[in-house]
Scaffold this active site. Structure first.
Site, mmCIF file in Angstrom:
data_model
loop_
_atom_site.group_PDB
_atom_site.id
_atom_site.type_symbol
_atom_site.label_atom_id
_atom_site.label_comp_id
_atom_site.label_asym_id
_atom_site.label_seq_id
_atom_site.Cartn_x
_atom_site.Cartn_y
_atom_site.Cartn_z
ATOM 1 N N ARG A 48 -17.404 7.121 -10.949
ATOM 2 C CA ARG A 48 -18.067 7.330 -12.235
ATOM 3 C C ARG A 48 -18.702 6.027 -12.704
ATOM 4 O O ARG A 48 -19.257 5.961 -13.774
ATOM 5 C CB ARG A 48 -17.033 7.757 -13.279
ATOM 6 C CG ARG A 48 -16.481 9.123 -13.005
ATOM 7 C CD ARG A 48 -15.799 9.690 -14.241
ATOM 8 N NE ARG A 48 -15.282 11.005 -13.931
ATOM 9 C CZ ARG A 48 -14.132 11.211 -13.311
ATOM 10 N NH1 ARG A 48 -13.377 10.204 -12.953
ATOM 11 N NH2 ARG A 48 -13.731 12.442 -13.046
ATOM 12 N N ASP A 88 -20.573 12.796 -11.540
ATOM 13 C CA ASP A 88 -19.767 13.433 -12.571
ATOM 14 C C ASP A 88 -19.193 14.702 -11.935
ATOM 15 O O ASP A 88 -19.848 15.746 -11.935
ATOM 16 C CB ASP A 88 -20.717 13.770 -13.749
ATOM 17 C CG ASP A 88 -20.009 14.521 -14.858
ATOM 18 O OD1 ASP A 88 -18.782 14.405 -14.954
ATOM 19 O OD2 ASP A 88 -20.711 15.217 -15.632
ATOM 20 N N VAL A 89 -17.969 14.580 -11.368
ATOM 21 C CA VAL A 89 -17.409 15.729 -10.647
ATOM 22 C C VAL A 89 -17.013 16.840 -11.606
ATOM 23 O O VAL A 89 -16.350 16.587 -12.606
ATOM 24 C CB VAL A 89 -16.191 15.301 -9.796
ATOM 25 C CG1 VAL A 89 -15.438 16.514 -9.260
ATOM 26 C CG2 VAL A 89 -16.651 14.438 -8.654
ATOM 27 N N LYS A 146 -2.839 11.639 -0.172
ATOM 28 C CA LYS A 146 -1.697 12.143 -0.912
ATOM 29 C C LYS A 146 -1.784 11.700 -2.369
ATOM 30 O O LYS A 146 -2.504 10.737 -2.633
ATOM 31 C CB LYS A 146 -0.388 11.684 -0.272
ATOM 32 C CG LYS A 146 -0.133 10.177 -0.408
ATOM 33 C CD LYS A 146 1.184 9.821 0.176
ATOM 34 C CE LYS A 146 2.268 9.833 -0.858
ATOM 35 N NZ LYS A 146 2.400 8.554 -1.598
ATOM 36 N N HIS A 176 -0.317 7.871 5.657
ATOM 37 C CA HIS A 176 -0.648 6.616 6.336
ATOM 38 C C HIS A 176 0.481 6.119 7.243
ATOM 39 O O HIS A 176 0.240 5.334 8.142
ATOM 40 C CB HIS A 176 -1.108 5.536 5.341
ATOM 41 C CG HIS A 176 -0.007 4.846 4.611
ATOM 42 N ND1 HIS A 176 0.580 5.364 3.497
ATOM 43 C CD2 HIS A 176 0.624 3.670 4.839
ATOM 44 C CE1 HIS A 176 1.516 4.535 3.059
ATOM 45 N NE2 HIS A 176 1.571 3.493 3.860
ATOM 46 N N LYS A 180 0.814 3.956 11.482
ATOM 47 C CA LYS A 180 1.514 2.697 11.803
ATOM 48 C C LYS A 180 1.793 2.648 13.303
ATOM 49 O O LYS A 180 2.200 3.646 13.899
ATOM 50 C CB LYS A 180 2.821 2.596 11.004
ATOM 51 C CG LYS A 180 2.584 2.372 9.512
ATOM 52 C CD LYS A 180 3.893 2.186 8.777
ATOM 53 C CE LYS A 180 3.705 2.190 7.270
ATOM 54 N NZ LYS A 180 3.278 0.942 6.701
ATOM 55 N N HIS A 238 6.148 10.628 3.982
ATOM 56 C CA HIS A 238 6.436 9.597 4.977
ATOM 57 C C HIS A 238 7.788 9.793 5.693
ATOM 58 O O HIS A 238 7.852 9.764 6.918
ATOM 59 C CB HIS A 238 6.435 8.209 4.331
ATOM 60 C CG HIS A 238 5.196 7.911 3.524
ATOM 61 N ND1 HIS A 238 3.948 8.358 3.882
ATOM 62 C CD2 HIS A 238 5.008 7.203 2.382
ATOM 63 C CE1 HIS A 238 3.058 7.936 2.994
ATOM 64 N NE2 HIS A 238 3.679 7.243 2.069
ATOM 65 N N LYS A 332 12.666 1.606 -4.522
ATOM 66 C CA LYS A 332 11.941 0.427 -4.999
ATOM 67 C C LYS A 332 12.971 -0.598 -5.454
ATOM 68 O O LYS A 332 14.101 -0.237 -5.786
ATOM 69 C CB LYS A 332 11.063 0.785 -6.204
ATOM 70 C CG LYS A 332 10.102 1.955 -5.964
ATOM 71 C CD LYS A 332 8.838 1.499 -5.320
ATOM 72 C CE LYS A 332 7.850 2.659 -5.197
ATOM 73 N NZ LYS A 332 6.792 2.401 -4.236
HETATM 74 C C1 BG6 Z 1 2.670 5.009 -0.653
HETATM 75 C C2 BG6 Z 1 3.462 5.189 -1.909
HETATM 76 O O1 BG6 Z 1 2.369 6.244 -0.077
HETATM 77 O O2 BG6 Z 1 3.429 4.243 0.283
HETATM 78 C C3 BG6 Z 1 3.845 3.847 -2.507
HETATM 79 O O3 BG6 Z 1 2.682 5.913 -2.862
HETATM 80 C C4 BG6 Z 1 4.548 3.003 -1.473
HETATM 81 O O4 BG6 Z 1 4.689 4.016 -3.638
HETATM 82 C C5 BG6 Z 1 3.742 2.943 -0.179
HETATM 83 O O5 BG6 Z 1 4.687 1.700 -2.023
HETATM 84 C C6 BG6 Z 1 4.537 2.258 0.911
HETATM 85 O O6 BG6 Z 1 3.706 2.065 2.022
HETATM 86 P P1 BG6 Z 1 4.015 0.914 3.068
HETATM 87 O O7 BG6 Z 1 2.986 1.099 4.130
HETATM 88 O O8 BG6 Z 1 3.879 -0.387 2.319
HETATM 89 O O9 BG6 Z 1 5.427 1.144 3.542
#
Ligand code: BG6
EC number: 1.1.1.49
Length: 480
Positions: A48, A88-89, A146, A176, A180, A238, A332
């Protein structure tokens, strides 16, 4: 240039956002440096923001350049690939779509990748507007970031909305973790080595631990995190992906559907955790100080209830794994950043030496990707036999000199090459939510708050009791 590099137009919606600036653009620059982008390939950011091409190039130059290798000629060429379109979606102003249409016109034969790095509620409207502008070609793909919903119903809705405009083979759902290196190496470890297969089952394995620990908290992310929590943010995607790769049967071929078929079977074999089992088999915690974390939004009732840590005892109910607990843990503000899969073997059937302990295989995703097999050895000496567990270590960093690419580099290359193996299929995502939903429901209807834990520790007491009840303990080692 790599033979895989087709000419492509990569349109990134949310193209000036955090993910784009921190991950996607650096990954694309590395791909460019290594010849994996065709000369004509363009990267078109949409936001935007009201920027023009020059503004966007300037922004990328000042915000991204310091995080990538200093190669000025390649960098200038990369900047030349960048464009920006303001859009502007779902709104009334269609001028952005007209601008995108002009930019893409005449390039219908190129691969077109629409990367949606934006909140999931925009996925449906974005696809609808794309369709309305006639921009979806047979060569088009859409990449979804995600979170893919907040539960099964909302994820089905997203899948149905996107599925109205794109066929399943055109939809690339990113996790993601699958990009890795060590995660892909897990498949190689399991299916390109014969010695593990005969012992990869409940006869030899006592339990499996999958940990994704982070030392960071959630500063500045409360707006997102309060609505997510560790279960949605890390476990649904993950950790369950790591579980499927650990537990899956050998696929018949290294191909997209064969691998994903086996992964879905694992998710379908997960024993549901329902009703009062939820309090026995799951733990949730919140680090002290979460509510005081700096954020643009003040804490609410939701903030008090959200888990920044969770541990779960899962079971895969099939012939191979019956009776083997899979302990999942993520949090965390733990003492370290470490993601690993620990295969804890059973003890020897008959111990002739005192002081032994069972073998353990540690597959480390980060930091320092590698594999360690803890075996028993005799300590040197002429007296009594004294045993000591010692690690046989394979460090990828030390063994291979090539640079380890970031997860997004691999995944973006796969999207551009049209290879969906490392992306989640619709049935996979939905099977994962189907298992997560009853846990979420039980937590949400409970009057209990998450157990507090001090920042910098390995989580609340309940997480240790979860294993301690059966005489087990989490794998901990010196902080690297
Ligand atoms: C993300 C989460 O998908 O993965 C984050 O939303 C998290 O909260 C992150 O910090 C961790 O990824 P990585 O590659 O640093 O382990």
């Amino acid at each position: 240039m790599s033979p895989l590099a087709h000419e492509a137009d990569l349109v990134v919606f949310g193209g000036t956002g955090d993910l784009s600036m921190r991950k996607l653009l650096p990954a694309l620059f590395h791909s460019d440096l290594e010849g994996r982008l065709a000369p004509q390939t363009r990267i078109i950011a949409m936001s935007r923001g009201g920027l023009d091409d020059a503004d966007f190039r300037g922004k990328v130059d000042s915000e991204v350049r310091q995080s990538v290798p200093d190669e000025s000629e390649a960098w200038q060429r990369f900047l030349g690939r960048l464009h920006h379109v303001s859009v502007d979606v779902g709104g009334d102003d269609t001028s952005g779509w007209a601008a995108l249409t002009r930019l893409l016109a005449g390039h219908e034969q190129r691969d077109r990748v629409f990367y949606l790095a934006s909140p999931p509620m925009t996925f449906g409207p974005f696809c609808r507007d794309l369709h309305g502008a006639g921009l979806i070609t047979p060569q088009s793909r859409v990449v979804l970031e995600k979170p893919l919903g907040r539960d099964l119903a909302s994820s089905q809705l997203i899948n149905a909305e996107v599925g109205r405009y794109f066929a399943e083979e055109q939809i690339f759902r990113i996790d993601h973790y699958l990009g890795k290196e060590t995660v892909q190496n897990l498949l190689v470890l399991r299916f390109a080595n014969a010695f593990l297969e005969p012992i990869w089952n409940s006869l030899w394995i006592d339990h499996v631990q999958i940990t994704a620990a982070e030392s960071v908290g959630t500063p500045g992310r409360r707006g997102y995190y309060d609505h997510a929590g560790a279960l949605r943010d890390m476990v649904q995607n993950h950790l369950l992906q790591l579980l499927t790769l650990t537990a899956m049967e050998p696929p018949a071929r290294n191909d997209r559907e064969a691998i994903r078929d086996e992964k879905v079977k694992v998710l379908q074999a997960l024993r549901p955790i329902v009703g009062d089992e939820v309090s026995r088999f799951t733990v949730r915690g919140q680090y002290d100080g979460y509510l005081d974390e700096p954020s643009s939004t003040p804490p609410t009732e939701l903030s008090k209830r959200v888990e920044t840590f969770t541990a779960i005892r899962a079971e895969v109910k099939n012939w191979r794994w019956s009776g083997v607990p899979f302990y999942l843990r993520t949090g965390k503000r733990m003492p370290y950043r470490r993601s690993e899969i620990v295969i804890q073997f059973k003890d020897v059937p008959h111990a002739i030496f005192p002081g032994g302990s069972p073998n353990r295989l540690v597959i480390r995703l980060q930091p320092e990707e590698g594999i360690e097999l803890h075996i028993m050895a005799k300590e040197p000496g002429a007296g009594e036999v004294t045993l000591k567990p010692v690690p046989l270590k394979l460090s990828f960093g030390q063994t291979f000199t090539a640079r380890v690419p970031e997860a997004y580099e691999r995944l973006l290359s796969d999207v551009l090459a049209g290879n969906p193996t490392l992306f989640m299929r619709r049935d996979e995502v939905e099977a994962a939510w189907r298992w997560i939903d009853p846990i979420l429901e039980a937590w949400e209807s409970s009057s209990e708050l998450p157990e507090p834990y001090p920042g910098g520790t390995t989580g609340p007491a309940g997480a240790h009791e979860l294993l301690g009840r059966s005489g087990r303990a989490w794998h901990e080692e010196e902080t690297p």
